[in-house]
Write an enzyme that holds these catalytic residues in place. Structure first.
Site, PDB file in Angstrom:
ATOM      1  N   ASP A 118       0.845  -1.192   0.000  1.00  0.00           N
ATOM      2  CA  ASP A 118       0.000   0.000   0.000  1.00  0.00           C
ATOM      3  C   ASP A 118       0.881   1.243   0.000  1.00  0.00           C
ATOM      4  O   ASP A 118       1.881   1.312   0.734  1.00  0.00           O
ATOM      5  CB  ASP A 118      -0.912   0.021   1.235  1.00  0.00           C
ATOM      6  CG  ASP A 118      -1.999   1.072   1.121  1.00  0.00           C
ATOM      7  OD1 ASP A 118      -3.006   0.813   0.458  1.00  0.00           O
ATOM      8  OD2 ASP A 118      -1.822   2.158   1.699  1.00  0.00           O
TER       9      ASP A 118
ATOM     10  N   ASN B  29      -2.289  12.872  -3.735  1.00  0.00           N
ATOM     11  CA  ASN B  29      -3.245  13.262  -4.771  1.00  0.00           C
ATOM     12  C   ASN B  29      -3.777  14.657  -4.534  1.00  0.00           C
ATOM     13  O   ASN B  29      -3.914  15.470  -5.458  1.00  0.00           O
ATOM     14  CB  ASN B  29      -4.407  12.261  -4.804  1.00  0.00           C
ATOM     15  CG  ASN B  29      -4.273  11.262  -5.944  1.00  0.00           C
ATOM     16  OD1 ASN B  29      -3.501  11.467  -6.862  1.00  0.00           O
ATOM     17  ND2 ASN B  29      -5.017  10.197  -5.881  1.00  0.00           N
TER      18      ASN B  29
ATOM     19  N   ASP C  86      -1.469   9.302 -10.705  1.00  0.00           N
ATOM     20  CA  ASP C  86      -1.436   8.193 -11.664  1.00  0.00           C
ATOM     21  C   ASP C  86       0.003   7.861 -12.066  1.00  0.00           C
ATOM     22  O   ASP C  86       0.376   6.689 -12.197  1.00  0.00           O
ATOM     23  CB  ASP C  86      -2.258   8.554 -12.907  1.00  0.00           C
ATOM     24  CG  ASP C  86      -3.753   8.611 -12.612  1.00  0.00           C
ATOM     25  OD1 ASP C  86      -4.161   8.138 -11.531  1.00  0.00           O
ATOM     26  OD2 ASP C  86      -4.502   9.138 -13.453  1.00  0.00           O
TER      27      ASP C  86
ATOM     28  N   GLU D  96      -4.708   2.419  -4.417  1.00  0.00           N
ATOM     29  CA  GLU D  96      -3.254   2.468  -4.277  1.00  0.00           C
ATOM     30  C   GLU D  96      -2.728   1.196  -3.628  1.00  0.00           C
ATOM     31  O   GLU D  96      -1.656   1.181  -3.053  1.00  0.00           O
ATOM     32  CB  GLU D  96      -2.825   3.690  -3.448  1.00  0.00           C
ATOM     33  CG  GLU D  96      -3.220   3.673  -1.993  1.00  0.00           C
ATOM     34  CD  GLU D  96      -4.600   4.279  -1.729  1.00  0.00           C
ATOM     35  OE1 GLU D  96      -4.859   4.624  -0.586  1.00  0.00           O
ATOM     36  OE2 GLU D  96      -5.407   4.404  -2.679  1.00  0.00           O
TER      37      GLU D  96
END
Length: 555
Positions: free
Chosen positions: A429, A437, A446, A473
C-alpha cells in the site's frame, strides 16, 4: 464529378484570398519587428513574490518574446496585502495578474478587462490545522482564518458550504505557513493558500495540515488571469494583444522546459528558494493548465457566466451582474460586404467539400466490400484475444487486475497444496497517497502508481510470480515456491527500490513516496485456504502502517 468538386474548392479559395487582401491588419501585423528599437515600457503587477507561478513571464523575457512583440516588460512583485486590481486601476501598472474575483471588481465599477485565463483551475484552497473539532470546512466557525486580499473566491466557497462568515475570525495574511504552528504567538487555525506551494512548504517544515478544497463542492473557477485597464484595452488593443500572445508563448516554453526555468528563477529571481519545492510547484502548476483540453489563455463567456452565478449564489454579486465589456477582444468588426463575401465563400467551400466527401465515401465502401472473409475472421480472432487480455489487466498500470488476482491466487493455492509446495503473498500500500493526490493532483498520482507498478513488474518476473493492482493504491505480489525468508527479502527489495526513486511527497515524513508491505506464506503442503493468506497479509500490512510506515512486516 471529381473535377467539378476540385474546381469549386479552387474557386472558393481564390475568392477568400482576394478578399483577405482587403481586410484590416491583425494586432500582430502592427507590432515592431523583433529587435526593433523604441520598445514600449509596460509594468505588470504580480499577485505574489517570485516563484514558478509566474514562470511564463520569466520565459517570455529570457527568450525575447516580449521584445519581439515590441514590449519592455517590468515585473512588480506582489504579496498577501497587495491588491493588483487597485495597482492597475490607479495607473501604477499597465497589467496585472488577478483571478476570478476580477468579475466582482468589474461589476463594482472598477474599469478592468480580463485578457487571458492563464490557469484553467484555481489553485486556491484552505490549509487548516488537523485539530480535534476541525474536521470539515463548517468547523471553521469560531476559528481564526488568515486570508489574503484577493481570495474572494474562498469567501464564496465558505458561504456556499454553509459557513457563517461573521463567526469566522479573519486576520491579515502573514505570507508564512508557520502561522499554523501552535508555538507561535500569531498562531491561526487556517489560512488561504495555493495548493501548488504552501502544502510543500508545510511538509518541509514538518507542519501537519489538512486541505479544504472548493472543488469538493464543484466550485471550479479560473485561476491566475492576465488583466488590464479598460483605457488601455480600448486605446491600445494591439499592445494588449501583443502582451497576451507573448505571455502565452512564454508559458508554452516554461511548461516544456521546467528544469531550465527553475534554474532561471533560482539564478535571477528567487535565489533563496528551495529547489525541491520549486520542482513540486512546477508539477502542481502544470496540472492546473489543462493543456490537453484547451489552449493556454483560453477563456469563454459561458465559463465566466458560470463563475458569476457562483458569486451571485454567495451574495457577492447581484443576480443581474454584467459581462459586457469585461472580456478583452482585439478583433474589429468587418464591414457588411465582407461578411456577405465570407458567407458565400464558405458556402462554396462547404458544397465542394460535401461533394468530395461523397466521392471518397463511395470509394471507401467499394474497397471495404472487397475484403475477404478470412481477413475478417483474423481480425475477429485478434479482437477476442485483446478483449480477453483487457478483461484481466488494470488499464492504468498494465499489471493484472483484481479479477485476475482473485482467480489466480485460488488456483495457485490449490496447486501448492497438491504439490506440497510453498506460496507467499505481499500486500503493498502506498503511504499517505490521498495527501499526495490532494497536493499534486490526480495526473501526478497516476504517474506515481505507474512507477510503483514498474518496480513490482521487475521483481515478479520468475515463473509462478505475478503482480496485480487490487485497489486504488493497493497492490499485491503472489509468488509460488517462495518461502517466508525469500518473501521477506522480496518485500525489502521492493521497499528499497521504490525509496531509491525519491519521488517527492509533500506530506510524507520521509520526504518521498514510500510503501508499507504485509507478507504472508503458506507452508509446504499447508491446508490453509487462500482467503487466510490474504487476511494474514492484510493484517501484517495494517501493523506496518501502525508502526510508522515505510517498512514490511510478516504475518
Amino acid at each position: 464529378m471529381r473535377k467539378l468538386a476540385d474546381a469549386l474548392i479552387r474557386l472558393a479559395a481564390t475568392f477568400l484570398l482576394a478578399l483577405g487582401s482587403g481586410l484590416p491588419a491583425s494586432a500582430a501585423d502592427t507590432l515592431p519587428p523583433a529587435g526593433a528599437g523604441n520598445l514600449q515600457k509596460v509594468r505588470v503587477q504580480l499577485k505574489w513574490t517570485h516563484q514558478f507561478q509566474f514562470a511564463g513571464f520569466y520565459a517570455a523575457i529570457e527568450q525575447g518574446y516580449f521584445r519581439g512583440a515590441g514590449l519592455d516588460v517590468e515585473l512588480i512583485e506582489g504579496g498577501p496585502l497587495i491588491d493588483p486590481t487597485a495597482v492597475v486601476v490607479d495607473g501604477k501598472a499597465e497589467f496585472g495578474i488577478g483571478n476570478s474575483s476580477l468579475l466582482i471588481d468589474f461589476n463594482a465599477g472598477r474599469p478592468v478587462v480580463a485578457v487571458a485565463a492563464i490557469l484553467q483551475h484555481s489553485p486556491f484552497v484552505i490549509l487548516a490545522r488537523p485539530d480535534p473539532g476541525l474536521h470539515s470546512v463548517r468547523d471553521l466557525e469560531g476559528k481564526t482564518l488568515m486570508g489574503e486580499s484577493h481570495s474572494a473566491e474562498l469567501t464564496a466557497y465558505l458561504t456556499i458550504a454553509g459557513v457563517d462568515i461573521d463567526r469566522v475570525r479573519l486576520t491579515p495574511h502573514t505570507g508564512q505557513v508557520s502561522s499554523l504552528t501552535a508555538a507561535r504567538a500569531d498562531r491561526v487555525d487556517a489560512m488561504t493558500a495555493y495548493i501548488s506551494t504552501e502544502p510543500f512548504e508545510a511538509a518541509r517544515q514538518n507542519i501537519p495540515y489538512q486541505i479544504f478544497n472548493p472543488r469538493d463542492l464543484n466550485i471550479n473557477l479560473y485561476g491566475d488571469t492576465l488583466f488590464t485597464s479598460r483605457q488601455l484595452a480600448q486605446q491600445q488593443p494591439q499592445t494588449v494583444a501583443a502582451m497576451r500572445d507573448a505571455l502565452i508563448a512564454g508559458w508554452r516554453y516554461a511548461l516544456t522546459n521546467q528544469a531550465e526555468i527553475a534554474d532561471l528563477i533560482l539564478r535571477k529571481y528567487q535565489p533563496k528558494m528551495d529547489r525541491t519545492e520549486l520542482k513540486l510547484e512546477a508539477q502542481a502548476t502544470y496540472n492546473l493548465f489543462q493543456t490537453d483540453v484547451v489552449d493556454i489563455g483560453y477563456m469563454s463567456r459561458e465559463r465566466w457566466q458560470n463563475i458569476g452565478d457562483i458569486y451571485a449564489a454567495s451574495g457577492m454579486l447581484p443576480r443581474d451582474f454584467s459581462l459586457d465589456g469585461f472580456m478583452f477582444s482585439s478583433e474589429k468588426a468587418l464591414p457588411a460586404w465582407a461578411h456577405r463575401a465570407l458567407i458565400w465563400g464558405s458556402v462554396a467551400i462547404v458544397l465542394g467539400g460535401l461533394l468530395a466527401a461523397y466521392i471518397v465515401s463511395l470509394n471507401l465502401r467499394l474497397s471495404a466490400s472487397l475484403k475477404t472473409l478470412a481477413a475478417q475472421a483474423g481480425k475477429l480472432e485478434t479482437a477476442n484475444a485483446e478483449l480477453a487480455r483487457l478483461s484481466t489487466t488494470d488499464p492504468l498500470t498494465g499489471l493484472f487486475n483484481r479479477r485476475y488476482f482473485d482467480e489466480t491466487l485460488a488456483t495457485e493455492a490449490n496447486r501448492a497444496r497438491r504439490n506440497r509446495g510453498s506460496l507467499s503473498m505481499l500486500m503493498i500500500d502506498v503511504d499517505h497517497f490521498k495527501q499526495y493526490n490532494d497536493a499534486l493532483g490526480h495526473p501526478a498520482g497516476d504517474a506515481c502508481l505507474r512507477k510503483l507498478a514498474e518496480v513490482l513488474r521487475r521483481n515478479a518476473q520468475r515463473g509462478g510470480e505475478f503482480a496485480a493492482r487490487i485497489g486504488g493504491e493497493e497492490f499485491a505480489v503472489v509468488a509460488s515456491n517462495l518461502g517466508p525468508a525469500e518473501a521477506a527479502a522480496l518485500a525489502e527489495r521492493i521497499r528499497r527500490e521504490l525509496a531509491d526513486l525519491k519521488i517527492p511527497h509533500p506530506a510524507s515524513a520521509f520526504g518521498h513516496v514510500t510503501v508499507s508491505i504485509g507478507v504472508s506464506s503458506l507452508g509446504s503442503g499447508s491446508a490453509q485456504a487462500h482467503e487466510r493468506l490474504v487476511g494474514e497479509a492484510d493484517a501484517a500490512l495494517y501493523r506496518a502502517k501502525q508502526e510508522g510506515r515505510n517498512r514490511w512486516l510478516a504475518a
